[in-house]
Design an enzyme around this catalytic site. Structure first.
Site, PDB file in Angstrom:
ATOM      1  N   TYR A   6     -99.638  42.811   4.020  1.00  0.00           N
ATOM      2  CA  TYR A   6     -99.059  43.917   3.255  1.00  0.00           C
ATOM      3  C   TYR A   6     -99.485  45.218   3.919  1.00  0.00           C
ATOM      4  CZ  TYR A   6     -97.239  46.212  -0.982  1.00  0.00           C
ATOM      5  OH  TYR A   6     -96.513  46.965  -1.866  1.00  0.00           O
ATOM      6  N   LYS A  34     -95.082  42.717   4.966  1.00  0.00           N
ATOM      7  CA  LYS A  34     -94.378  43.539   3.969  1.00  0.00           C
ATOM      8  C   LYS A  34     -94.698  44.980   4.293  1.00  0.00           C
ATOM      9  CE  LYS A  34     -92.649  44.980  -0.033  1.00  0.00           C
ATOM     10  NZ  LYS A  34     -92.904  46.409   0.004  1.00  0.00           N
ATOM     11  N   SER A  36     -94.347  48.944   3.450  1.00  0.00           N
ATOM     12  CA  SER A  36     -94.094  49.775   2.284  1.00  0.00           C
ATOM     13  C   SER A  36     -93.317  51.048   2.612  1.00  0.00           C
ATOM     14  CB  SER A  36     -95.412  50.142   1.608  1.00  0.00           C
ATOM     15  OG  SER A  36     -96.222  50.851   2.520  1.00  0.00           O
ATOM     16  N   GLY A  59     -89.702  48.148   2.021  1.00  0.00           N
ATOM     17  CA  GLY A  59     -89.408  48.908   0.813  1.00  0.00           C
ATOM     18  C   GLY A  59     -90.254  48.523  -0.376  1.00  0.00           C
ATOM     19  N   ASP A  61     -91.393  47.035  -3.934  1.00  0.00           N
ATOM     20  CA  ASP A  61     -91.096  45.756  -4.572  1.00  0.00           C
ATOM     21  C   ASP A  61     -90.122  45.895  -5.729  1.00  0.00           C
ATOM     22  OD1 ASP A  61     -92.934  44.577  -2.871  1.00  0.00           O
ATOM     23  OD2 ASP A  61     -94.575  44.757  -4.305  1.00  0.00           O
ATOM     24  N   GLU A  62     -90.268  46.945  -6.517  1.00  0.00           N
ATOM     25  CA  GLU A  62     -89.498  47.061  -7.750  1.00  0.00           C
ATOM     26  C   GLU A  62     -87.986  47.075  -7.518  1.00  0.00           C
ATOM     27  OE1 GLU A  62     -92.053  48.972  -6.881  1.00  0.00           O
ATOM     28  OE2 GLU A  62     -93.589  48.619  -8.392  1.00  0.00           O
TER      29      GLU A  62
END
Length: 95
Positions: A6, A34, A36, A59, A61-62
């Site tokens: 991450y 991942k 961000s 991007g 997560d939501e």
């Protein structure tokens, strides 16, 4: 157990270099990264550095999760989404 890196430098203050990512991607359990941030240029660089087998997510997560739920808003689609999630998890956890 599979591992996804991450990358969130705005919180951690750590920048994952392309060289380090390429070395980490050689590890059997590292399956992806991942990111961000929103830079598609960086995403392409990470994909190239990690090799063909490395998954690259980008991007927050939501919005991703909300988009998946919205696009699968009827019962049959939700069943299919659940099946996809289970199959993906089973694949990566079997390695």
């Amino acid at each position: 157990m599979p591992f996804i890196i991450y990358r969130i430098p705005q919180t951690t203050g750590f920048h994952l270099s392309l060289q380090l990512l390429s070395r980490l991607a050689l590890q059997k359990k590292v399956i992806g990264v991942k990111m961000s941030g929103e830079s598609t240029f960086e995403m392409q660089q990470y994909k190239t550095a990690g090799g063909e087998g490395l998954l690259v997510f980008n991007g927050p997560d939501e919005p991703f999760l909300a988009g998946r739920i919205i696009s699968h808003n009827d019962h049959d689609s939700q069943v299919q989404l659940n099946k996809e999630i289970e199959e993906t998890a089973a694949y990566y956890f079997s390695k």
